[in-house]
Write a protein that holds these residues in place. Structure first.
Motif, PDB file in Angstrom:
ATOM      1  N   LEU A  84       6.885  -6.915   8.279  1.00 30.18           N
ATOM      2  CA  LEU A  84       6.632  -5.539   8.734  1.00 30.18           C
ATOM      3  C   LEU A  84       5.192  -5.129   8.448  1.00 30.18           C
ATOM      4  CD1 LEU A  84       9.956  -3.748   7.665  1.00 30.18           C
ATOM      5  CD2 LEU A  84       9.089  -4.038  10.021  1.00 30.18           C
TER       6      LEU A  84
ATOM      7  N   ARG B   3       7.209   3.778  13.787  1.00 27.85           N
ATOM      8  CA  ARG B   3       8.548   3.166  13.770  1.00 27.85           C
ATOM      9  C   ARG B   3       8.617   2.037  12.742  1.00 27.85           C
ATOM     10  NH1 ARG B   3       8.149   3.750  19.368  1.00 27.85           N
ATOM     11  NH2 ARG B   3       7.547   1.528  19.590  1.00 27.85           N
ATOM     12  N   LEU B   4       7.563   1.230  12.681  1.00 26.11           N
ATOM     13  CA  LEU B   4       7.549   0.105  11.743  1.00 26.11           C
ATOM     14  C   LEU B   4       7.502   0.597  10.301  1.00 26.11           C
ATOM     15  CD1 LEU B   4       5.106  -2.340  13.564  1.00 26.11           C
ATOM     16  CD2 LEU B   4       7.561  -2.669  13.216  1.00 26.11           C
TER      17      LEU B   4
ATOM     18  N   ASN C  60       8.773   3.304   9.142  1.00 25.81           N
ATOM     19  CA  ASN C  60      10.068   3.885   8.776  1.00 25.81           C
ATOM     20  C   ASN C  60      11.138   2.822   8.511  1.00 25.81           C
ATOM     21  OD1 ASN C  60       9.152   6.517   8.895  1.00 25.81           O
ATOM     22  ND2 ASN C  60       9.635   6.720  11.101  1.00 25.81           N
ATOM     23  N   LYS C  61      10.793   1.552   8.801  1.00 25.11           N
ATOM     24  CA  LYS C  61      11.742   0.468   8.552  1.00 25.11           C
ATOM     25  C   LYS C  61      11.571  -0.058   7.120  1.00 25.11           C
ATOM     26  CE  LYS C  61      12.429  -1.317  13.223  1.00 25.11           C
ATOM     27  NZ  LYS C  61      12.318  -2.513  14.080  1.00 25.11           N
ATOM     28  N   THR C  62      12.711  -0.533   6.546  1.00 23.42           N
ATOM     29  CA  THR C  62      12.678  -1.148   5.204  1.00 23.42           C
ATOM     30  C   THR C  62      13.152  -2.594   5.332  1.00 23.42           C
ATOM     31  OG1 THR C  62      13.220   0.967   4.178  1.00 23.42           O
ATOM     32  CG2 THR C  62      13.501  -1.023   2.818  1.00 23.42           C
TER      33      THR C  62
ATOM     34  N   GLU D 196      11.059 -10.124   5.233  1.00 24.20           N
ATOM     35  CA  GLU D 196      11.031  -9.063   6.252  1.00 24.20           C
ATOM     36  C   GLU D 196       9.992  -8.007   5.920  1.00 24.20           C
ATOM     37  OE1 GLU D 196      14.913  -7.433   6.702  1.00 24.20           O
ATOM     38  OE2 GLU D 196      15.691  -9.157   7.808  1.00 24.20           O
TER      39      GLU D 196
END
Length: 498
Positions: A417, A402-403, A405-407, A413
């Protein structure tokens, strides 16, 4: 010497002295107080006239508490010598026996309170206990304490040879001899005139599962006390076994019978005794054989007595003797009985040894079974840990995905991540390492279980082997065991012949 004067002096002593005073505690002051009551303190002539009566009275006073003394008196003092109940013991021991005498005298004076039947006195546990416990202070064993107490009871209660004293079921029971009842011509004498039907009904009401379970536990003690084969001779046994066993049953029944049924106790005692007569005598015979097995000289003489012949006793009476004859009509003389008992003794030793081997094998099997259970429980705990680690690893994998796939919207930020992913990856590495160690533990536990199953199987085989060995031993020894039982049965039969 005027008996009336002696009686008057005894009365004076009873009124002025402590009750049941120990003789050696009689003081000069008490003696002079007696002379003052007799108004002869300063009169030599009058004293000499009553001197003999005074001596007799003092002796008689102490005899009332079963103390034997010798006494010499003068106008100013006296000299008293006491005969100790056991001359081999010190004064302190004699004082203890006197204390017990006083307790027994008190019971005798109140014997109606302890008489459930007119001919029987039952001293309860709470009164028996202090009497016997007094001996413990002098390191006396129970047998000696009972023997001495029996002698004191015989004297205080004026018992004769036909009366019986039992130390049984926590009580001291005194059973006075009662002559057999006289019945009308044609009456059934077996159960004291009671009908068989009534006796059967009483038996089933009071002992629905039978009376033997109550009789057997006290038989050994009764035999040891009253029919001891290391002491008793054949003629005494023949004369006493019926009253002894009847009294034993009677004492037992008193604990069960309702008051309204006590008037039937004589008949009921006879019925219960008849019901268990053979079992009682088989137990007695085996008790005798145990003495023979241990080569007790008196028991051997007891066995040697049995033979098919008529002898003349010391009074010139003819006595029919009987041989020990088994169910196959084989006669067993002393040598044959001793021979089978020596073989039986060896059999018992072998059986006892094999029983011990079985007990050890059972313990080892149970220990192995318990160890296996513990290890299986440990494996289940380890398996649960592996499952927990796997679930946590899966949850971490999902969190990392999940992490990833985050931008990040900002450089900060993006850095955050990456930091979270790195932290989860590090934790994931720790989890894999812990899971690996736990899997190793699980493998080790499985190996232990396999070993313990093998050990359990080995111990099961050992237990089966020992049990089979016992069975083989019993089969090999069956003839000796059967012969022993035949001899015991034959002896039980001959013991009852009168």
């Amino acid at each position: 010497m005027n008996p009336r004067i002696i009686l008057d002096i005894v009365t004076m002593l009873e009124e002025s002295l402590p009750k049941h005073l120990y003789a050696l505690d009689f003081t000069t002051e008490q003696y002079r107080a007696l002379l003052e009551k007799l108004t002869i303190t300063n009169n030599e002539t009058l004293f000499n006239d009553k001197k003999g009566a005074i001596q007799k009275a003092i002796i008689k006073y102490f005899a009332k508490s079963f103390q034997e003394i010798e006494v010499q008196v003068t106008l100013v003092s006296f000299a008293l010598k006491k005969q100790f109940i056991d001359p081999s013991k010190p004064e302190a021991y004699d004082r203890m026996l006197h204390k017990n005498n006083v307790l027994l005298i008190d019971i005798f004076e109140r014997k109606a309170d302890f008489s459930p039947l007119p001919y029987l006195i039952s001293i309860p546990e709470e009164m028996r206990k202090p009497i016997l416990e007094n001996f413990l202070k002098f390191d006396e064993d129970l047998d000696n304490a009972r023997q001495m107490t029996r002698r004191q009871i015989e004297q205080i209660f004026t018992l004769d040879m036909r009366d019986i004293i039992f130390f049984l079921r926590g009580r001291i029971t005194i059973r006075h001899y009662t002559p057999p009842k006289k019945f009308a011509e044609g009456a059934d004498k077996r159960f004291g005139g009671e009908s068989v039907e009534d006796m059967e009904a009483m038996y089933h009401a009071y002992f629905p599962t039978g009376a033997w379970e109550h009789i057997e536990p006290i038989l050994g003690e009764v035999i040891a006390e009253k029919l001891n084969f290391s002491i008793i001779d054949n003629l005494t046994f023949t004369k006493t076994f019926i009253p002894v066993f009847r009294s034993m049953i009677e004492i037992l029944l008193l604990e069960f019978l309702k008051k309204e049924d006590r008037n039937k106790i004589e008949g009921f005692t006879g019925y219960v005794l008849r019901e268990h007569f053979h079992r009682i005598f088989l137990y007695t015979a085996k008790n005798l054989l145990q003495f023979v097995e241990n080569r007790d000289k008196n028991a051997e003489a007891f066995i040697k007595y049995f033979s098919d012949e008529i002898v003349i006793d010391a009074n010139g009476n003819k006595i029919q003797k009987y041989a020990i004859t088994d169910s196959k009509q084989q006669k067993w003389n002393f040598s044959a009985v001793v021979s089978i008992m020596m073989q039986y003794k060896q059999v018992k030793l072998k059986i006892a040894t094999q029983k011990e081997a079985i007990i050890i094998a059972e313990k080892e099997f149970n220990d192995a079974q318990n160890e296996l259970t513990v290890e299986k429980n440990n494996k289940d705990i380890i398996t649960d840990k592996v499952t927990d680690f796997q679930e946590t690893i899966s949850e971490n994998d999902a969190a990392i995905l999940r992490l990833k796939n985050k931008t990040g919207a900002t450089p900060e930020e993006t850095v955050s991540l990456k930091s979270q992913i790195n932290r989860l990856n590090y934790h994931q590495t720790e989890l894999f390492e812990l899971k690996k160690k736990t899997l190793n533990q699980l493998e080790l536990s499985k190996n232990k279980i396999a070993n313990k199953i093998s050990e359990l199987t080995r111990r099961q085989r050992k237990l089966d082997y020992e049990k089979k060995s016992m069975q083989t031993l019993l089969e090999q020894m069956a003839t000796i065991l059967e012969t022993y039982e035949n001899v015991a049965e034959a002896l039980a039969t001959v013991l009852t012949k009168r």
